[in-house]
Write a protein that holds these residues in place. Structure first.
Motif, mmCIF file in Angstrom:
data_model
loop_
_atom_site.group_PDB
_atom_site.id
_atom_site.type_symbol
_atom_site.label_atom_id
_atom_site.label_comp_id
_atom_site.label_asym_id
_atom_site.label_seq_id
_atom_site.Cartn_x
_atom_site.Cartn_y
_atom_site.Cartn_z
ATOM 1 N N HIS A 1 0.835 -1.197 0.000
ATOM 2 C CA HIS A 1 0.000 0.000 0.000
ATOM 3 C C HIS A 1 0.874 1.253 0.000
ATOM 4 O O HIS A 1 0.622 2.199 -0.752
ATOM 5 C CB HIS A 1 -0.925 -0.018 1.222
ATOM 6 C CG HIS A 1 -1.807 1.172 1.333
ATOM 7 N ND1 HIS A 1 -2.885 1.373 0.504
ATOM 8 C CD2 HIS A 1 -1.772 2.237 2.173
ATOM 9 C CE1 HIS A 1 -3.470 2.506 0.826
ATOM 10 N NE2 HIS A 1 -2.808 3.055 1.843
ATOM 11 N N TRP A 2 1.898 1.239 0.805
ATOM 12 C CA TRP A 2 2.807 2.382 0.884
ATOM 13 C C TRP A 2 3.553 2.564 -0.448
ATOM 14 O O TRP A 2 3.659 3.674 -0.964
ATOM 15 C CB TRP A 2 3.805 2.178 2.023
ATOM 16 C CG TRP A 2 4.740 3.319 2.200
ATOM 17 C CD1 TRP A 2 4.492 4.483 2.862
ATOM 18 C CD2 TRP A 2 6.075 3.418 1.702
ATOM 19 N NE1 TRP A 2 5.595 5.299 2.818
ATOM 20 C CE2 TRP A 2 6.585 4.669 2.102
ATOM 21 C CE3 TRP A 2 6.888 2.570 0.955
ATOM 22 C CZ2 TRP A 2 7.858 5.089 1.783
ATOM 23 C CZ3 TRP A 2 8.156 2.990 0.646
ATOM 24 C CH2 TRP A 2 8.626 4.234 1.052
ATOM 25 N N PHE A 3 4.081 1.458 -1.009
ATOM 26 C CA PHE A 3 4.817 1.536 -2.273
ATOM 27 C C PHE A 3 3.932 2.030 -3.413
ATOM 28 O O PHE A 3 4.365 2.840 -4.237
ATOM 29 C CB PHE A 3 5.432 0.177 -2.652
ATOM 30 C CG PHE A 3 6.664 -0.155 -1.879
ATOM 31 C CD1 PHE A 3 7.796 0.640 -1.957
ATOM 32 C CD2 PHE A 3 6.695 -1.269 -1.062
ATOM 33 C CE1 PHE A 3 8.935 0.338 -1.235
ATOM 34 C CE2 PHE A 3 7.825 -1.582 -0.334
ATOM 35 C CZ PHE A 3 8.945 -0.782 -0.421
ATOM 36 N N LEU A 4 2.709 1.542 -3.480
ATOM 37 C CA LEU A 4 1.796 1.990 -4.533
ATOM 38 C C LEU A 4 1.515 3.485 -4.406
ATOM 39 O O LEU A 4 1.403 4.193 -5.407
ATOM 40 C CB LEU A 4 0.494 1.187 -4.491
ATOM 41 C CG LEU A 4 0.603 -0.274 -4.933
ATOM 42 C CD1 LEU A 4 -0.687 -1.011 -4.626
ATOM 43 C CD2 LEU A 4 0.958 -0.383 -6.397
ATOM 44 N N MET B 1 0.390 5.265 -7.803
ATOM 45 C CA MET B 1 -0.551 4.279 -8.348
ATOM 46 C C MET B 1 -1.805 4.126 -7.488
ATOM 47 O O MET B 1 -2.457 3.089 -7.522
ATOM 48 C CB MET B 1 0.150 2.930 -8.493
ATOM 49 C CG MET B 1 1.298 2.949 -9.479
ATOM 50 S SD MET B 1 2.121 1.366 -9.632
ATOM 51 C CE MET B 1 0.833 0.366 -10.354
ATOM 52 N N ARG B 2 -2.158 5.156 -6.740
ATOM 53 C CA ARG B 2 -3.393 5.103 -5.948
ATOM 54 C C ARG B 2 -4.593 5.075 -6.897
ATOM 55 O O ARG B 2 -4.609 5.740 -7.916
ATOM 56 C CB ARG B 2 -3.515 6.342 -5.063
ATOM 57 C CG ARG B 2 -2.494 6.427 -4.001
ATOM 58 C CD ARG B 2 -2.993 5.811 -2.724
ATOM 59 N NE ARG B 2 -1.998 6.119 -1.697
ATOM 60 C CZ ARG B 2 -1.593 5.253 -0.816
ATOM 61 N NH1 ARG B 2 -2.098 4.057 -0.819
ATOM 62 N NH2 ARG B 2 -0.697 5.573 0.070
ATOM 63 N N GLY B 3 -5.573 4.282 -6.538
ATOM 64 C CA GLY B 3 -6.779 4.200 -7.351
ATOM 65 C C GLY B 3 -6.685 3.228 -8.513
ATOM 66 O O GLY B 3 -7.655 3.053 -9.234
ATOM 67 N N THR B 4 -5.537 2.580 -8.691
ATOM 68 C CA THR B 4 -5.412 1.601 -9.768
ATOM 69 C C THR B 4 -6.022 0.269 -9.335
ATOM 70 O O THR B 4 -6.370 0.073 -8.168
ATOM 71 C CB THR B 4 -3.937 1.392 -10.151
ATOM 72 O OG1 THR B 4 -3.237 0.880 -9.009
ATOM 73 C CG2 THR B 4 -3.290 2.692 -10.604
ATOM 74 N N LYS C 1 -15.134 3.366 0.917
ATOM 75 C CA LYS C 1 -15.072 4.510 -0.008
ATOM 76 C C LYS C 1 -14.605 4.052 -1.386
ATOM 77 O O LYS C 1 -15.106 4.520 -2.414
ATOM 78 C CB LYS C 1 -14.147 5.583 0.538
ATOM 79 C CG LYS C 1 -14.714 6.321 1.712
ATOM 80 C CD LYS C 1 -13.734 7.341 2.235
ATOM 81 C CE LYS C 1 -14.265 8.011 3.482
ATOM 82 N NZ LYS C 1 -13.294 8.941 4.059
ATOM 83 N N THR C 2 -13.644 3.149 -1.422
ATOM 84 C CA THR C 2 -13.131 2.647 -2.695
ATOM 85 C C THR C 2 -14.224 1.881 -3.449
ATOM 86 O O THR C 2 -14.390 2.059 -4.654
ATOM 87 C CB THR C 2 -11.915 1.745 -2.479
ATOM 88 O OG1 THR C 2 -10.885 2.497 -1.832
ATOM 89 C CG2 THR C 2 -11.376 1.193 -3.779
ATOM 90 N N THR D 1 -15.940 6.744 -4.238
ATOM 91 C CA THR D 1 -15.671 8.093 -3.757
ATOM 92 C C THR D 1 -14.273 8.150 -3.170
ATOM 93 O O THR D 1 -13.705 7.142 -2.792
ATOM 94 C CB THR D 1 -16.683 8.521 -2.677
ATOM 95 O OG1 THR D 1 -16.597 7.605 -1.584
ATOM 96 C CG2 THR D 1 -18.086 8.525 -3.222
ATOM 97 N N LYS D 2 -13.736 9.360 -3.110
ATOM 98 C CA LYS D 2 -12.371 9.486 -2.580
ATOM 99 C C LYS D 2 -12.380 9.929 -1.174
ATOM 100 O O LYS D 2 -12.730 10.515 -0.448
ATOM 101 C CB LYS D 2 -11.571 10.449 -3.423
ATOM 102 C CG LYS D 2 -11.455 9.906 -4.823
ATOM 103 C CD LYS D 2 -10.055 9.806 -5.238
ATOM 104 C CE LYS D 2 -10.002 9.197 -6.616
ATOM 105 N NZ LYS D 2 -8.817 8.746 -7.043
#
Length: 105
Positions: free
Chosen positions: A15-18, A23-26, A99-100, A104-105
């Motif tokens: 999660h941290w690396f993304l 790459m958030r939301g991918t 939320k995902t 929604t963000k």
């Protein structure tokens, strides 16, 4: 049993690396988030609530019978505090997953 909780670490690290790679939301982030939620529920929350805390309560009268309360209460309270922290982190992870899934963000 306490080491089972560390099975969530790879998903947390991913999660941290993304996030650092933008790459958030991918799709990879969504799948990793769901795996993080599932592993957190199984390995941290249920493991602590179903196995560690009840066994600790059963062991206290036998294991600590020769100790004074101020010698074993801090350790027992520490386990309870760790479980409360796990509940807090689980609520944050579940909120983010909700939320995902709603988009929604």
């Amino acid at each position: 049993a306490m080491l089972v909780a560390e099975m969530t670490t790879p998903f947390s690290n991913m999660h941290w690396f993304l996030g650092k790679c933008g790459m958030r939301g991918t799709r990879a982030d969504t799948v990793n988030g769901l795996l993080l939620l599932a592993s957190y529920v199984l390995c941290r929350f249920l493991n602590m609530g179903v196995w560690v805390i009840p066994n600790l309560c059963l062991a206290i009268p036998h294991f600590y019978r020769d100790m004074r309360p101020w010698e074993w209460v801090p350790g027992t309270a520490g386990v309870g505090l760790l479980h409360c922290m796990s509940l807090h982190w689980l609520s944050l992870i579940a909120s983010k997953a909700w939320k995902t899934m709603r988009g929604t963000k």
